[in-house]
Design a protein around this motif. Structure first.
Motif, PDB file in Angstrom:
ATOM      1  N   GLY A  51      47.598  39.525  44.098  1.00  0.00           N
ATOM      2  CA  GLY A  51      47.453  39.597  45.540  1.00  0.00           C
ATOM      3  C   GLY A  51      48.690  39.410  46.386  1.00  0.00           C
ATOM      4  O   GLY A  51      48.591  39.401  47.622  1.00  0.00           O
ATOM      5  N   ASN A 339      47.941  34.204  40.209  1.00  0.00           N
ATOM      6  CA  ASN A 339      46.903  34.473  41.207  1.00  0.00           C
ATOM      7  C   ASN A 339      47.036  33.553  42.423  1.00  0.00           C
ATOM      8  O   ASN A 339      46.078  33.369  43.175  1.00  0.00           O
ATOM      9  N   GLN A 342      45.684  34.950  45.691  1.00  0.00           N
ATOM     10  CA  GLN A 342      44.224  34.995  45.761  1.00  0.00           C
ATOM     11  C   GLN A 342      43.647  33.603  46.004  1.00  0.00           C
ATOM     12  O   GLN A 342      42.722  33.419  46.808  1.00  0.00           O
ATOM     13  N   LYS A 345      44.161  32.512  49.570  1.00  0.00           N
ATOM     14  CA  LYS A 345      43.182  33.155  50.458  1.00  0.00           C
ATOM     15  C   LYS A 345      41.858  32.396  50.427  1.00  0.00           C
ATOM     16  O   LYS A 345      41.244  32.124  51.474  1.00  0.00           O
ATOM     17  N   ALA A 357      38.898  40.971  47.646  1.00  0.00           N
ATOM     18  CA  ALA A 357      40.102  40.156  47.534  1.00  0.00           C
ATOM     19  C   ALA A 357      40.706  40.252  46.136  1.00  0.00           C
ATOM     20  O   ALA A 357      41.839  39.848  45.919  1.00  0.00           O
ATOM     21  N   TRP A 358      39.956  40.795  45.195  1.00  0.00           N
ATOM     22  CA  TRP A 358      40.413  40.943  43.816  1.00  0.00           C
ATOM     23  C   TRP A 358      40.398  42.427  43.449  1.00  0.00           C
ATOM     24  O   TRP A 358      39.692  43.222  44.067  1.00  0.00           O
TER      25      TRP A 358
END
Length: 379
Positions: A51, A339, A342, A345, A357-358
């Motif tokens: 991300g 990650n 992510q 977030k 989001a993934w």
């Protein structure tokens, strides 16, 4: 609930970052003859999957002698360019902006990899198939005791190196990178010209501030001339040497203004590396370089990227929300958790995190796992 500042897009010229999270260039010392391999592809690709808005390839040498070690990446031939193109394409396919840092190690070149001790290569300690090479610098002053004594570059050679930066910039563009960073930090060649500690020249590339900054400014002008107007150009600076009598934050502010006037869009605000005694590098604390990014942003009127022991989402959010910098860059925290973006977030904006989001291939499974954990009161 408003979108966290860390997750607001940032447009620089014709390139938009989906968020303000960048992955710092981190040398992997795993290349052969400057050519990236599957390790580099997976190492960088996982950050895009995780991300991050911008993923920057490690310090990439503009010539073989500009590498720190035999394991460094390079961008001076077609094979290197082709392998890097595969990486850039994948980063872009996952929604990250592909970036690359180009540079020259100067007097800190010709050393062993850090996990081999990091010492200068000699005839006695060279690995099979590897050997030392002549290092270069503005002046014939070694980095430290036991290091190679560099040869002072001639004016003609300085001009030749500017041309090599230009060639690597053209190759970076052809490989598909959308952000280019020139490495002017950490005691490598361009930094060595900036600091009066390492630059004792008496010609037009030494002496006063104007002379010591000439090589970097000429190189930036030449690179900007071939790097498209719609693509941003970054410069990484050691905003302070951290050594008495060396380069100062005030110097960086003035230089940042000169760089902005020549088409630089972002100052990547780091510090140290010119001498082994750099105080802040020996005793770092969380966010220890963020005040440098804030000062350059405020006083030079240019966008900055903050870097240096930024590990927590709340820290990164405050840096952006409070106007200390425009981008935050993470290194070791990303190695620990690819990650990180992510997870940040989810921590900062739990109401708006969803399958999107993934990556499509994993989003449904992650949502299922999170539901499983929630039912059982697990983190």
């Amino acid at each position: 609930m408003t979108t966290p500042a860390l997750f607001t897009p940032l447009t620089l010229r014709g390139v938009t970052l989906k968020n303000r999270i960048a992955v710092s260039p981190m040398c992997q010392y795993s290349a052969t003859d400057g050519v990236p391999n599957d390790w580099h592809f997976v190492h960088l690709g996982r950050f895009a999957i995780g991300g991050a808005g911008l993923v920057m390839v490690e310090a990439t040498a503009v010539e073989a002698e500009g590498r720190i070690t035999h394991g460094d990446l390079g961008l001076w031939n077609d094979e290197q360019q082709g392998r890097l193109a595969r990486i850039a394409a994948f980063l872009k396919s996952q929604g990250a902006v592909p970036a690359i840092q180009i540079g020259h190690a100067g007097r800190k070149a010709s050393t062993h990899r850090p996990f081999e001790g990091g010492h200068p290569i000699t005839t006695e300690n060279a690995r099979p198939g590897e050997s030392a090479w002549q290092t270069v610098a503005p002046s014939a002053i070694p980095f430290a005791d036991g290091y190679h004594t560099p040869r002072a570059l001639t004016v003609e050679e300085i001009h030749g190196l500017t041309a090599k930066f230009v060639d690597s910039a053209k190759r970076a563009l052809a490989a598909g990178f959308e952000v280019l960073e020139i490495h002017g930090a950490h005691g490598y060649l361009l930094t060595e010209f900036l600091s009066p500690i390492s630059n004792h020249r008496s010609d037009q590339y030494g002496g006063d501030f104007q002379g010591r900054t000439r090589f970097l400014l000429e190189t930036v002008e030449a690179v900007r001339a071939v790097w498209p107007d719609d693509k941003p150009l970054f410069v990484r600076l050691s905003t302070v040497d951290g050594t008495p009598g060396g380069w100062s934050l005030e110097d960086s502010v003035v230089l940042a203004g000169e760089l902005k006037a020549r088409g630089v869009d972002v100052i990547d605000s780091s510090s140290g590396g010119l001498t082994p005694s750099m105080e802040t590098a020996n005793r770092p604390a969380p966010l220890y370089q963020t005040p440098y990014a804030e000062a350059v942003r405020r006083d030079a009127g240019i966008a900055t990227m903050a870097v240096g022991l930024i590990t927590q989402p709340q820290e990164a959010e405050a840096i952006i929300a409070d106007g200390q910098a425009d981008i935050v860059a993470l290194g070791r925290a990303m190695l620990e958790n690819p990650n990180w973006a992510q997870d940040a977030k989810a921590a900062l904006d739990p109401e708006h995190i969803g399958d999107d989001a993934w990556p499509l291939a994993t989003g449904y499974a992650v949502k299922s796992l999170k539901g499983f954990k929630a039912k059982r009161g697990l983190a």
